[in-house]
Write a protein that holds these residues in place. Structure first.
Motif, PDB file in Angstrom:
ATOM      1  N   ARG A 234       0.800  -1.249  -0.059  1.00  0.00           N
ATOM      2  CA  ARG A 234      -0.139   0.140  -0.085  1.00  0.00           C
ATOM      3  C   ARG A 234       0.847   1.113  -0.124  1.00  0.00           C
ATOM      4  O   ARG A 234       0.591   2.223  -0.508  1.00  0.00           O
ATOM      5  N   TYR A 235       1.947   1.175   0.797  1.00  0.00           N
ATOM      6  CA  TYR A 235       2.682   2.477   0.734  1.00  0.00           C
ATOM      7  C   TYR A 235       3.251   2.588  -0.599  1.00  0.00           C
ATOM      8  O   TYR A 235       3.508   3.837  -1.097  1.00  0.00           O
ATOM      9  N   ASP A 236       4.148   1.381  -1.143  1.00  0.00           N
ATOM     10  CA  ASP A 236       4.591   1.556  -2.508  1.00  0.00           C
ATOM     11  C   ASP A 236       3.565   2.206  -3.498  1.00  0.00           C
ATOM     12  O   ASP A 236       4.008   2.982  -4.517  1.00  0.00           O
ATOM     13  N   SER A 237       2.343   1.566  -3.511  1.00  0.00           N
ATOM     14  CA  SER A 237       1.203   2.391  -4.346  1.00  0.00           C
ATOM     15  C   SER A 237       1.096   3.691  -4.116  1.00  0.00           C
ATOM     16  O   SER A 237       1.156   4.542  -5.357  1.00  0.00           O
ATOM     17  N   LEU A 238       1.028   4.181  -2.895  1.00  0.00           N
ATOM     18  CA  LEU A 238       1.017   5.780  -2.633  1.00  0.00           C
ATOM     19  C   LEU A 238       2.157   6.359  -3.057  1.00  0.00           C
ATOM     20  O   LEU A 238       1.976   7.424  -3.691  1.00  0.00           O
ATOM     21  N   ALA A 239       3.375   5.829  -2.859  1.00  0.00           N
ATOM     22  CA  ALA A 239       4.364   6.466  -3.529  1.00  0.00           C
ATOM     23  C   ALA A 239       4.500   6.659  -4.747  1.00  0.00           C
ATOM     24  O   ALA A 239       5.156   7.822  -5.418  1.00  0.00           O
ATOM     25  N   LEU A 240       4.193   5.591  -5.524  1.00  0.00           N
ATOM     26  CA  LEU A 240       3.978   5.872  -7.020  1.00  0.00           C
ATOM     27  C   LEU A 240       3.094   6.860  -7.478  1.00  0.00           C
ATOM     28  O   LEU A 240       3.141   7.518  -8.327  1.00  0.00           O
ATOM     29  N   ALA A 241       1.821   6.837  -6.601  1.00  0.00           N
ATOM     30  CA  ALA A 241       0.811   7.661  -7.205  1.00  0.00           C
ATOM     31  C   ALA A 241       1.337   9.410  -6.887  1.00  0.00           C
ATOM     32  O   ALA A 241       0.848  10.050  -7.578  1.00  0.00           O
TER      33      ALA A 241
END
Length: 227
Positions: free
Chosen positions: A145-152
């Motif tokens: 979830r953190y990686d997804s937010l960081a990418l967004a």
């Protein structure tokens, strides 16, 4: 160990622990050699001898094949757990809350080590391992979830990126950090307790040796309740 087994064994160990303060406030030096005390002692000794059934079944192929044709190895282990816990309670009661010599003290200490180390291996480490696996799965989800937010958030400026569950990146980062710390602490504890089986075996060897000497001394010096 099933939940019901855990409750029963914990109850027996709690009962044994609750008798510990009695050593400070109550003493019956003649009780171990009396008829009731001897009955408790003999029952405890028989239960501890019966503990060897599990070792015999587990290590001897022919015995294992013979026994497991009727009952499962898990059922033999369950008996092993119950016999150890009940035997320890009876052993403490048999002492009359009076340990007057090194033999009695050594037998009591080794008996408690056998039971405690067995409980650690049978239940505590299993629970600890399950907790570790659950936390590692949670950590993997949080990292994804953190990686997804960081990418967004990579192409955004001065905008607050929030997870669908309502968590912000800084909250996720804090949760990940806390979980990593908890996993590290549990893993350290698990590794420190991995030697339980060595302690269990060594304590058992000492206990059976001292138990044999204790039985011999009781017979040699006589049982007061015999005519």
């Amino acid at each position: 160990m099933t939940r019901s087994e855990k409750v029963i064994v914990e109850g027996l160990l709690s009962a044994m622990a609750l008798t510990a303060p009695a050593f400070l406030f109550h003493s019956a030096p003649r009780f171990p050699g009396s008829l009731p005390g001897s009955v408790l002692g003999i029952a405890a000794a028989l239960l501890f001898v019966a503990l060897l059934t599990y070792t015999l079944v587990k290590r001897q192929g022919r015995v294992k094949a013979l026994v497991t044709g009727r009952v499962s190895l898990g059922q033999v282990l369950t008996f092993h757990v119950y016999a150890g816990a009940i035997g320890a309670v009876l052993g403490v009661l048999h002492s009359g809350h009076k340990l007057e010599n090194p033999l009695g003290i050594g037998l009591m200490v080794s008996m408690l080590l056998v039971v405690a180390s067995g409980f650690v291996g049978r239940y505590f480490l299993v629970e600890l391992g399950q907790d570790l696996r659950d936390q590692q799965r949670q950590l993997s989800v949080l990292r994804d979830r953190y990686d997804s937010l960081a990418l967004a958030a990579a192409g955004l400026k001065d905008e607050l990126v929030v997870d669908p569950s309502g968590l912000r990146m800084d909250h996720l980062l804090g949760a990940i950090s806390d979980l990593e710390f908890a996993i590290g602490a549990r893993d350290t504890l698990k590794r420190s307790l991995n030697g339980w089986v060595v302690i269990h075996i060594l304590a058992a060897i000492v206990m059976y040796t001292l138990l044999s000497l204790h039985i011999w001394s009781g017979v040699y010096y006589g049982l007061r309740w015999l005519p």
